[in-house]
Write a protein that holds these residues in place. Structure first.
Motif, short mmCIF file in Angstrom:
data_model
loop_
_atom_site.label_atom_id
_atom_site.label_comp_id
_atom_site.label_asym_id
_atom_site.label_seq_id
_atom_site.Cartn_x
_atom_site.Cartn_y
_atom_site.Cartn_z
N LEU A 321 0.79 -1.23 0.00
CA LEU A 321 0.00 0.00 0.00
C LEU A 321 0.83 1.29 0.00
N PRO A 322 1.85 1.43 0.85
CA PRO A 322 2.61 2.69 0.84
C PRO A 322 3.32 2.97 -0.48
N LEU A 323 3.62 1.91 -1.25
CA LEU A 323 4.35 2.11 -2.50
C LEU A 323 3.47 2.65 -3.61
N LEU A 324 2.16 2.52 -3.49
CA LEU A 324 1.27 2.83 -4.60
C LEU A 324 1.16 4.32 -4.90
N THR A 325 1.50 5.17 -3.94
CA THR A 325 1.43 6.62 -4.19
C THR A 325 2.81 7.20 -4.49
N LYS A 326 3.79 6.31 -4.63
CA LYS A 326 5.14 6.79 -4.93
C LYS A 326 5.44 6.62 -6.41
N SER A 327 6.60 7.10 -6.83
CA SER A 327 6.95 7.04 -8.24
C SER A 327 8.41 6.62 -8.39
#
Length: 575
Positions: A321-327
Motif C-alpha cells: 500500500l505505501p508504495l502505490l502513491t510513490k513514483s
C-alpha cells in the motif's frame, strides 16, 4: 279631454314614500319576470366549462353535454417526474375524475333568487372551473406502484480499477416519492389537462455521502498514482513485480462514515496471484526439526533443523500500500517475513531430553506392492514426530485419512471380521509397530484396539489396528521429557524407535495363556471381490507390561485382548 284613470283602492290613502316603494316593487318584479323569460333555462348565457358552452341550457342538457366532453378530457394520461425519472399516471386507474353533477351545480344560477335572476340580465356566465373528485385510496395505491419504478436510491461516488485503469462513478441524489403529498399535487394538473406538461411530484431527497469533489480527490491523490507503474517487492530473498493490472484486481476504495474514500487491498487474494505465489513457493514455509537417530543407546543429530519462513497476507499488504502513491525507484520495497523456529534443533535437543533410545520395535511382513506403498507413506508422515511432555500423539491426526489423494492405495485389510480390499490396507503393520514402541517406552496408552481376529505375524495381545473416523491409536507422553519418533521401512519390514529420556530402567512383557478358545466356521463366498481366508481359533489373552527401576519391579499393567475366530472363507465362482 284626458282619459280617466280609475283609482286603485287604497292608493289615495298611501303616503308618498309608500307610493315610491310600490313603484320600485313593481319595477323589480318586472325585471325578475323579464329575467326568467329571457334566460330560457337555469344556466346563465355565456357560461363555459373548459371551453364547452353550456349557457342557457337546463341542468339535464348541461349535464349530458359536459359528460361527453369531460369524459374525454379526464382520460388523458398525466406525465410526471420523480427526480430524473419520468412516468405517466392514468387518471382513471388513479381515481381522478370530473364531478359533472358538482360542476353543473357550480354553473347553475341561483334558481328563483330574484337578485341572481335580475343580475343575469346585465352579465354573461363566464368560464366555470370543473369540480374534481379524487378517490384517495385508489390514487395512493396507483402512486405507490408508480413509486416502485420512479424512486431512485442515492448513488455514491466511487472509484474502481479494471485492467490497470481507473474508473470513476459520478454520485447521484436519490429521490423517494412522497405519495401522500403527490395525491394532492396531481389535482391541479388533472384539472388543467395540459398534455404537453410534466408534473414534478413531491419527493424526499437523499444526498450521497461521497461527493463528486471527493471522487476527484481520491483519483488525484491515490488512484492515478496507484495505476501509474508496477511495484517491485522482495520477500525472503525472492524478488517479484506486480503490474498495475494485477494490483487493480485486488484494490478497492471504500467510503468511511464521513464519505471519504480510502484504499483497501485484498492481501489474501493478492498473495494467491501467480506473480506472488510462484515467486514464494520455494520458501520453506514450514520449519523442519533436526533429524535424530539412534546411535547405540544414544540419540544423535543426523541432520540440522531448518527455520520456516512465512510471508503473511497482512505483511504483504503492509508492504504494498505505501508504495502505490510513490513514483520511480521509490516503488520498490521489502516484505517483512516471519521466522518460524523448529521445535528440535542441534542446540536444544539435549535440553529437551532427547538423549537416549527409549525403545525400538520391528514388524516383518510378506512383500506386496500395496504394503510397500502404504507402509512407506505412513512411515514418511510419522517420522520426525515430536511429542512434548504432557502432549498426546494421535496416529490418525498424524497420518491423515488413508485416501488416494493422501498417497495411499487399495490393499487387504480386515472389515467385518473378514479380509477385504480397502484404501490403506497394510497400515495396521505400522500401527502395531508404533504400539509396541509405545509399550516398551513405558508411556501411557490413551486409545488403542486390536484386530478383530488374530494375525500370526503380530505378537499376541500386543498389536493394534486403526480405522479412520472410528478407531485411533493414541498415547500420552508422561515421561517428563520430549519424545521423538523415528520411523523407517523396507519392502518387508517397518521399524519405529522412540528417542527421549527413559522413564524406567527396563520395560518387559509377560504373556499369559490363551483362554476361552473358540472354533471358527466355514463360509463360501461368490462375491466378486472375495478374498480367501484360512481358519484360526479365537481366544482371550492377557499381556502384562512390567516396569523395573533400580533393578526391581515397580509396577505391572495388564492389556487384555479378545480375538474372535477367523472363519475359513472359500471363494467360488457365482456362474
Amino acid at each position: 279631454m284626458r282619459p280617466r284613470i280609475p283609482a286603485l283602492a287604497g292608493i289615495a290613502s298611501l303616503p308618498p314614500v309608500a307610493l315610491a316603494g310600490g313603484a320600485l316593487a313593481v319595477g323589480v318584479g318586472g325585471l325578475y319576470l323579464t329575467g326568467l323569460l329571457l334566460t330560457g333555462g337555469e344556466i346563465e348565457a355565456g357560461t363555459t366549462v373548459r371551453g364547452v358552452d353550456i349557457g342557457g341550457l337546463s341542468r339535464e342538457e348541461a349535464t349530458a353535454k359536459l359528460e361527453r366532453h369531460l369524459a374525454a378530457a379526464g382520460s388523458r394520461e398525466m406525465a410526471v417526474r420523480v427526480g430524473e425519472r419520468r412516468g405517466a399516471v392514468d387518471p382513471r386507474e388513479a381515481g381522478y375524475a370530473f364531478d359533472v353533477e358538482g360542476t353543473v351545480d357550480r354553473a347553475t344560477s341561483t334558481g328563483a333568487d330574484p337578485i341572481g335572476v335580475i343580475g343575469g340580465l346585465f352579465r354573461s356566465g363566464g368560464d366555470i372551473e370543473p369540480v374534481v373528485r379524487v378517490d384517495e385510496d385508489k390514487a395512493r395505491a396507483a402512486l405507490e406502484k408508480l413509486a416502485g419504478t420512479l424512486d431512485t436510491k442515492a448513488r455514491e461516488g466511487a472509484v474502481s480499477f479494471s485492467d490497470g485503469r481507473v474508473a470513476q462513478v459520478a454520485p447521484r441524489t436519490g429521490h423517494a416519492m412522497d405519495v401522500d403529498a403527490s395525491v394532492d399535487a396531481l389535482r391541479g394538473p388533472f384539472l388543467r389537462g395540459a398534455a404537453d406538461s410534466v408534473t414534478e411530484l413531491p419527493a424526499r431527497e437523499s444526498a450521497p455521502k461521497v461527493t463528486a469533489d471527493e471522487v476527484r480527490r481520491a483519483v488525484r491523490a491515490f488512484a492515478d498514482p496507484a495505476m501509474s507503474a508496477p511495484v517491485t517487492l522482495t520477500a525472503g530473498g525472492k524478488r517479484f513485480t506486480l503490474s498495475p493490472a494485477v494490483l487493480g484486481e485486488h484494490l478497492t476504495m471504500r467510503p468511511d462514515k464521513a464519505g471519504r474514500l480510502a484504499p483497501e487491498l485484498d492481501s489474501e487474494g493478492l498473495r494467491a496471484e501467480p506473480a506472488v505465489s510462484d515467486a514464494l513457493k520455494d520458501l520453506p514455509r514450514t520449519p523442519r526439526n533436526a533429524r535424530l537417530t539412534a546411535q547405540g543407546d544414544r540419540a544423535v543429530v543426523a541432520a540440522d533443523a531448518r527455520t520456516g519462513v512465512e510471508v503473511t497476507d497482512k505483511a504483504l499488504g503492509k508492504a504494498v500500500l505505501p508504495l502505490l502513491t510513490k513514483s520511480g525507484t521509490a516503488r520498490t520495497g521489502e516484505v517483512d517475513t516471519r521466522q518460524i523456529q523448529p521445535e528440535v534443533t542441534r542446540a536444544n535437543a539435549a535440553r529437551l531430553g532427547l538423549t537416549e533410545k527409549m525403545s525400538s520395535f520391528t514388524v516383518n511382513f510378506e512383500p506386496a506392492a500395496y504394503r510397500t506403498t502404504n507402509v512407506g507413506r505412513a512411515v514418511d508422515l510419522i517420522d520426525g514426530s515430536v511429542v512434548m511432555p504432557g502432549e498426546t500423539w494421535s496416529f490418525n491426526r498424524t497420518v491423515g485419512e488413508r485416501t488416494e489423494a493422501n498417497g495411499f492405495v487399495d490393499g487387504i485389510m480386515i472389515y467385518d471380521d473378514q479380509y477385504k480390499k480397502a484404501p490403506g490396507g497394510g497400515v495396521s503393520a505400522v500401527a502395531t509397530t508404533v504400539f509396541n514402541a509405545m509399550f516398551f517406552a513405558g508411556v501411557e496408552p490413551v486409545e488403542y484396539g486390536a484386530h478383530s481376529f488374530y494375525i500370526e505375524r503380530y505378537p499376541e495381545g500386543r498389536e493394534a489396528t486403526v480405522a479412520w473416523g472410528s478407531l485411533d491409536l493414541r498415547f500420552a507422553n508422561d515421561s517428563g521429557k520430549a519424545l521423538y519418533i523415528e520411523a523407517e521401512s523396507t519392502d518387508t519390514s517397518v521399524t519405529v524407535t522412540f528417542l527421549g529420556t527413559k522413564k524406567y530402567d527396563e520395560v518387559t512383557s509377560v504373556k499369559g495363556p490363551r483362554t476361552g478358545v473358540r472354533q471358527p466356521s466355514r463360509k463360501v463366498s461368490t462375491a466378486e471381490e472375495c478374498v480367501p481366508q484360512t481358519p484360526l481359533e479365537g481366544f482371550d489373552v492377557t499381556v502384562e507390561r512390567v516396569f523395573r527401576d533400580g533393578g526391581r519391579e515397580v509396577g505391572r499393567e495388564p492389556f487384555r485382548t479378545r480375538y474372535t475366530p477367523r472363519d475359513e472363507v472359500v471363494c467360488e465362482s457365482g456362474s
